[in-house]
Design a protein around this motif. Structure first.
Motif, short mmCIF file in Angstrom:
data_model
loop_
_atom_site.label_atom_id
_atom_site.label_comp_id
_atom_site.label_asym_id
_atom_site.label_seq_id
_atom_site.Cartn_x
_atom_site.Cartn_y
_atom_site.Cartn_z
N ASP A 113 0.82 -1.20 0.00
CA ASP A 113 0.00 0.00 0.00
C ASP A 113 0.86 1.26 0.00
O ASP A 113 2.09 1.21 0.18
CB ASP A 113 -0.98 0.00 1.17
N ALA A 114 0.22 2.39 -0.20
CA ALA A 114 0.94 3.66 -0.38
C ALA A 114 1.74 4.04 0.86
O ALA A 114 2.86 4.58 0.75
CB ALA A 114 -0.04 4.77 -0.74
N ARG A 115 1.19 3.77 2.04
CA ARG A 115 1.89 4.17 3.27
C ARG A 115 3.19 3.39 3.43
O ARG A 115 4.24 3.97 3.76
CB ARG A 115 0.99 3.96 4.48
N LEU A 116 3.13 2.08 3.23
CA LEU A 116 4.33 1.27 3.38
C LEU A 116 5.34 1.59 2.28
O LEU A 116 6.55 1.63 2.52
CB LEU A 116 3.97 -0.21 3.38
N ALA A 117 4.85 1.82 1.07
CA ALA A 117 5.75 2.17 -0.04
C ALA A 117 6.47 3.48 0.26
O ALA A 117 7.68 3.61 0.02
CB ALA A 117 4.97 2.29 -1.34
#
Length: 426
Positions: free
Chosen positions: A365-369
């Motif tokens: 997901d965007a947060r982990l990326a």
């Protein structure tokens, strides 16, 4: 209502059989209800008064004494009462003579909430956040010590994972861990004004308990409890804003937690094995609550470890002059070992970003990326002046991943992040 004095609390605790020098105990309750009620009296009497305190200054000095060095500062005695209520105590000779029985789980829960209440009084004081720094650290250390003591007392029975992978944890442990996290975040601004040795004292205990990803005997650790409540380690990110990077690095170096975190991040999840519920001992009356599966615990701990490493990179700017690259694994200072250390730090973040990139799927997901991009980018930027090492790491760690990308879809945060890292070499 009438204000409560420190002497009232000390008298209530000592007058009913308690002692401010209560011995460290195993926190097991009494089997006899009558004896248990009598044993709880000193704790409950003191707790009832502590819950009425509305100004922490009332617990620092005796307003009815002459404020000499002997009778003026009563906080150490009050703190011993607070520790006794959590099942903790002192190692002095007077502890051995104490007749007060160990507190029950209910009493420990009550005193943990009192710690949170007193920390709130510190925060709301009109005197400023720095005036109660030592007391706030004492309160935090007490709760952290109680969490470790409870974990040791319950041994393997505080967490059960059945054959299907479903996990349950002691409600007492989970509740105490949440109180500690809340207090840690609330009191972080006060640490900016605290003495370096006070911050160091707190960090040594907190890091070894909350950040250490490797259990003492395998299975589940206290870091699993902390990470399940705060997978992205926001507590550490917030704490790092108020503590000098050198103090953080010193604590990590002394505990060797950083080396263990890096090793765990490179190995990845998959370390928690099921335990047999049928062989689990009683946990002393504590209720067990569902916390997901063993895979969930593993995933949260992995995110937690990546997040701590990211934060440490950010606060040190990834600089080889600040971040302790040369201390990892006991290596000597030279280009080859430095390259190996930086690669060990960058690799797990790139590995996470690489999941699904070949197929063009957004598996992260965007947060982990974003977390992985920031961490790897900071580490690379920190050693960019060392052109030979920088280019070697980019070409051996990042380029092989980008070469496999067949789709540069903007909607894929992993691909966008890995491409951004590659552009650093341009």
């Amino acid at each position: 209502q009438q204000r409560v004095s420190a002497q009232e609390i000390l008298s209530a605790f000592a007058g009913t059989g308690g002692s401010a020098d209560a011995q460290d105990t195993n926190m097991m309750g009494d089997d006899d209800p009558a004896e248990a009620a009598a044993g709880a009296a000193p704790y409950n009497d003191a707790a009832s008064l502590l819950e009425r305190v509305d100004d922490l200054e009332d617990l620092l000095f005796d307003p009815f004494g002459n404020c000499t060095a002997i009778t003026g500062d009563v906080w150490p005695q009050i703190n011993r009462v607070l520790r006794s209520g959590l099942g903790l105590g002192c190692d002095d000779a007077s502890a051995a003579a104490s007749t007060v029985p160990p507190p029950s789980p209910d009493v420990i829960g009550r005193f943990s909430r009192i710690h949170s209440q007193l920390d709130g009084l510190c925060a709301s004081s009109s005197l400023g956040i720095g005036d109660f720094g030592p007391q706030r650290i004492d309160l935090l250390v007490n709760v952290a010590d109680a969490l470790v003591a409870m974990h040791r007392r319950l041994k393997e029975s505080w967490c059960c994972i059945d054959g299907s992978g479903e996990a349950r944890m002691s409600e007492d442990v989970v509740s105490l861990a949440q109180i500690m996290l809340d207090m840690l975040i609330d009191s972080a601004p006060a640490l900016e004004l605290a003495q370096e040795e006070e911050c160091h004292r707190l960090l040594l205990g907190i890091l070894k308990m909350a950040a250490e990803p490797t259990p003492e005997c395998g299975g589940v650790s206290l870091a699993n409890v902390i990470s399940s409540a705060d997978p992205y380690a926001e507590w550490f990110s917030f704490l790092s804003r108020f503590i000098h990077p050198a103090t953080l690095i010193k604590a990590f170096a002394e505990t060797r937690v950083l080396e263990n975190i890096i090793q765990f991040c490179n190995e990845g999840p998959g370390r928690i094995a099921p335990t047999n519920l049928a062989t689990m001992a009683s946990n002393g009356g504590s209720d067990m609550i569902a916390v997901g599966t063993a895979a969930d615990l593993d995933h949260c701990l992995y995110l937690h470890s990546l997040s701590i490493l990211r934060t440490l990179l950010v606060v040190t700017a990834g600089s080889e002059r600040i971040f302790p690259y040369q201390e990892l694994g006991g290596i000597e200072s030279s280009n080859a070992p430095l390259s190996q250390s930086v690669t060990r730090i960058v690799a797990p973040f790139v590995k996470v970003l690489s999941v699904g990139t070949k197929e063009g799927t957004a598996a992260v997901d965007a947060r982990l990326a974003s977390l992985c991009e920031e961490a790897a980018g900071t580490a690379l930027q920190g050693i960019k002046q060392n052109k030979e090492i920088f280019e070697a790491i980019v070409h051996t760690t990042i380029v092989p991943v980008t070469d496999k990308v067949i789709s540069a879809a903007d909607a894929n945060p992993s691909i966008a992040a890995i491409m951004t890292l590659k552009m650093m070499a341009c």
